[in-house]
Design a protein around this motif. Structure first.
Motif, PDB file in Angstrom:
ATOM      1  N   GLU A  60       0.831  -1.205   0.000  1.00  0.00           N
ATOM      2  CA  GLU A  60       0.000   0.000   0.000  1.00  0.00           C
ATOM      3  C   GLU A  60       0.865   1.255   0.000  1.00  0.00           C
ATOM      4  N   LEU A  61       1.944   1.234   0.772  1.00  0.00           N
ATOM      5  CA  LEU A  61       2.864   2.362   0.809  1.00  0.00           C
ATOM      6  C   LEU A  61       3.587   2.507  -0.527  1.00  0.00           C
ATOM      7  N   ALA A  62       3.966   1.382  -1.128  1.00  0.00           N
ATOM      8  CA  ALA A  62       4.629   1.420  -2.431  1.00  0.00           C
ATOM      9  C   ALA A  62       3.722   2.029  -3.495  1.00  0.00           C
ATOM     10  N   ARG A  63       2.458   1.655  -3.477  1.00  0.00           N
ATOM     11  CA  ARG A  63       1.501   2.192  -4.443  1.00  0.00           C
ATOM     12  C   ARG A  63       1.279   3.691  -4.213  1.00  0.00           C
ATOM     13  N   PHE A  64       1.159   4.086  -2.958  1.00  0.00           N
ATOM     14  CA  PHE A  64       0.989   5.493  -2.588  1.00  0.00           C
ATOM     15  C   PHE A  64       2.190   6.310  -3.052  1.00  0.00           C
ATOM     16  N   ALA A  65       3.378   5.742  -2.890  1.00  0.00           N
ATOM     17  CA  ALA A  65       4.606   6.435  -3.294  1.00  0.00           C
ATOM     18  C   ALA A  65       4.664   6.625  -4.804  1.00  0.00           C
ATOM     19  N   ARG A  66       4.287   5.594  -5.566  1.00  0.00           N
ATOM     20  CA  ARG A  66       4.314   5.712  -7.026  1.00  0.00           C
ATOM     21  C   ARG A  66       3.308   6.759  -7.519  1.00  0.00           C
ATOM     22  N   ILE A  67       2.125   6.760  -6.895  1.00  0.00           N
ATOM     23  CA  ILE A  67       1.110   7.745  -7.270  1.00  0.00           C
ATOM     24  C   ILE A  67       1.633   9.158  -7.035  1.00  0.00           C
ATOM     25  N   SER A  68       2.288   9.350  -5.891  1.00  0.00           N
ATOM     26  CA  SER A  68       2.810  10.668  -5.564  1.00  0.00           C
ATOM     27  C   SER A  68       3.920  11.080  -6.526  1.00  0.00           C
ATOM     28  N   ARG A  69       4.875  10.191  -6.765  1.00  0.00           N
ATOM     29  CA  ARG A  69       5.968  10.505  -7.682  1.00  0.00           C
ATOM     30  C   ARG A  69       5.456  10.831  -9.074  1.00  0.00           C
ATOM     31  N   ASP A  70       4.509  10.054  -9.562  1.00  0.00           N
ATOM     32  CA  ASP A  70       4.027  10.234 -10.932  1.00  0.00           C
ATOM     33  C   ASP A  70       3.234  11.520 -11.117  1.00  0.00           C
ATOM     34  N   ALA A  71       2.790  12.121 -10.009  1.00  0.00           N
ATOM     35  CA  ALA A  71       2.051  13.378 -10.108  1.00  0.00           C
ATOM     36  C   ALA A  71       2.969  14.585 -10.228  1.00  0.00           C
ATOM     37  N   PHE A  72       4.272  14.400  -9.976  1.00  0.00           N
ATOM     38  CA  PHE A  72       5.171  15.546  -9.887  1.00  0.00           C
ATOM     39  C   PHE A  72       5.348  16.336 -11.183  1.00  0.00           C
ATOM     40  N   PRO A  73       5.419  15.728 -12.362  1.00  0.00           N
ATOM     41  CA  PRO A  73       5.588  16.571 -13.557  1.00  0.00           C
ATOM     42  C   PRO A  73       4.521  17.652 -13.687  1.00  0.00           C
ATOM     43  N   GLU A  74       3.262  17.295 -13.513  1.00  0.00           N
ATOM     44  CA  GLU A  74       2.186  18.285 -13.588  1.00  0.00           C
ATOM     45  C   GLU A  74       2.213  19.208 -12.371  1.00  0.00           C
ATOM     46  N   LEU A 118       6.376  11.642  -0.683  1.00  0.00           N
ATOM     47  CA  LEU A 118       4.964  11.408  -0.369  1.00  0.00           C
ATOM     48  C   LEU A 118       4.165  12.699  -0.210  1.00  0.00           C
ATOM     49  N   SER A 119       4.823  13.840  -0.386  1.00  0.00           N
ATOM     50  CA  SER A 119       4.160  15.110  -0.077  1.00  0.00           C
ATOM     51  C   SER A 119       2.917  15.347  -0.929  1.00  0.00           C
ATOM     52  N   ASP A 120       3.012  15.137  -2.227  1.00  0.00           N
ATOM     53  CA  ASP A 120       1.866  15.446  -3.080  1.00  0.00           C
ATOM     54  C   ASP A 120       0.680  14.536  -2.766  1.00  0.00           C
ATOM     55  N   ALA A 121       0.915  13.244  -2.685  1.00  0.00           N
ATOM     56  CA  ALA A 121      -0.184  12.314  -2.415  1.00  0.00           C
ATOM     57  C   ALA A 121      -0.791  12.563  -1.034  1.00  0.00           C
TER      58      ALA A 121
END
Length: 382
Positions: A70-84, A347-350
């Motif tokens: 769950e933490l791994a998935r949360f981390a990927r979601i957060s990282r992938d949001a960074f370009p925008e 994890l800041s964005d997520a």
């Protein structure tokens, strides 16, 4: 029930009061303000001066090798949001966060280690890791340790300048209508009839409808006031910055025992030690020697680099091993986002998005963060 404090007049009012102006608190203030809620953020220092400012800024969702799915998935979601996210923050705040997208390289010195890492990466559903053999590694990173026989390259891993990110969050939040109070220490939650109605600070009383506690290690005192125990402890991390001669390092090197993070102006940030339960922020000679020895073992030309500076910070590690993000049980209107350890930037964005969604009624299960919320705590107490 905590003591009720009655205040004659508030010096500020907002629907949402965010306590903590580090990268987590600043992200929350930004996302809550973006939702159109009136927001005040209280920070005892200046945004980016605490633990967030001691980070090196890696968005290592895969390289960190999280064992919790769950933490791994949360981390990927957060990282992938960074370009925008970066585009929005830089446009609103006018602050460059020095976003770098060259990717991360995890080198290895034995075939056994390489195969073990490759198998683990595929098991964790990493996003298309690439295997570099010795020839490719030497071509991509000239001067790397000759004993390195290969590496795993992760193209989606990115990095930022952490202080600039924190201040970009805060600046963008201000543009969206939030008010930032720097140099303001939150001292006491004010509760009436089982619901939060404000916070007493060393600057005066602020009234609000909701409070989000995101003040790192300082959060425990405020949480204890409403009977919520979520133990945190400091993990001291030391780092050093040097200036490489000749050509800069292109990729971030994320090895088992060290990471080397290239920054602007040919700087290379090297980190980090991990010293649990230490409260000082001094850099020791032993810590510095160890960092430079491990860094130069992977990249020998570090020995010829020019010294720039050293620093240390205290990461807020949760005794549970994972952050808490969600509603605080026992009192209405209180939320918390604490215990992000060394992954606050990542994890800041997520986390900011999750808290903004919770204020709009979303539940932890809906957001995919049940393991970080009071819902899990209820299950564990049964």
């Amino acid at each position: 029930m905590p003591k009720i404090h009655t205040e004659a007049r508030a010096i500020g009012h907002a629907e949402c009061l965010v306590i903590g102006g580090g990268v987590i608190g600043s992200s929350i203030a930004y996302h809550v303000a973006k939702e159109g809620r009136s927001t005040i953020m209280l920070e005892r220092l200046i945004p980016g001066e605490g633990a967030s400012g001691a980070a090196v800024g890696m968005l290592a969702a895969e390289s960190e090798e999280f064992t919790d799915s769950e933490l791994a998935r949360f981390a990927r979601i957060s990282r992938d949001a960074f370009p925008e996210l970066v585009c929005d923050l830089e446009r609103l705040s006018g602050i460059s966060v020095e976003f770098r997208t060259e990717g991360f390289v995890t080198p290895f010195r034995t075939e056994t280690e390489g195969q073990k890492r490759w198998k683990a990466a595929k098991t964790r559903e990493d996003d298309c890791p690439i295997w570099w053999d010795a020839k490719e590694l030497a071509r991509r990173i000239p001067g790397l340790d000759e004993q390195a026989i290969g590496a795993i390259y992760r193209s989606k891993e990115t990095q930022v300048a952490p202080v600039q990110l924190c201040r970009a969050y805060a600046g963008a939040a201000a543009v969206l209508g939030a008010t930032v109070w720097s140099g303001t220490q939150a001292e006491q939650l004010v509760i009436q009839n089982g619901r939060v109605c404000g916070v007493r600070t060393d600057s005066g009383f602020f009234s609000c409808d909701q409070v989000i506690i995101a003040g790192g290690l300082d959060s425990m005192k405020l949480l204890a006031q409403v009977g919520f125990e979520y133990p945190l402890y400091p993990v001291k991390g030391e780092a050093v910055a040097v200036s490489l001669k000749d050509h800069p390092l292109e990729y971030t090197i994320y090895a088992d025992d060290i990471y080397l993070v290239p920054k602007q102006n040919n700087e290379l940030w090297i980190g980090a030690t991990s010293l649990p339960h230490q409260y000082d922020e001094e850099v020791t000679v032993g810590g510095l020697e160890g960092l430079l020895a491990r860094a130069s073992a992977w990249l020998p030309r570090v020995r010829e680099a020019s010294f720039i500076r050293t620093w240390a910070g205290l990461r807020p590690q949760a005794a549970s091993g994972h952050p808490f993000i969600g509603t605080v049980p026992g009192v209405e209107g209180v939320y918390a986002a604490v215990g992000h350890y060394r992954n606050g930037v990542l994890l800041s964005d997520a986390t900011g998005r999750a808290l903004a969604a919770m204020l709009n009624g979303a539940g932890a299960a809906e957001l995919g963060i049940s393991r970080f919320s009071s819902e899990l705590l209820k299950e564990e107490s049964l």
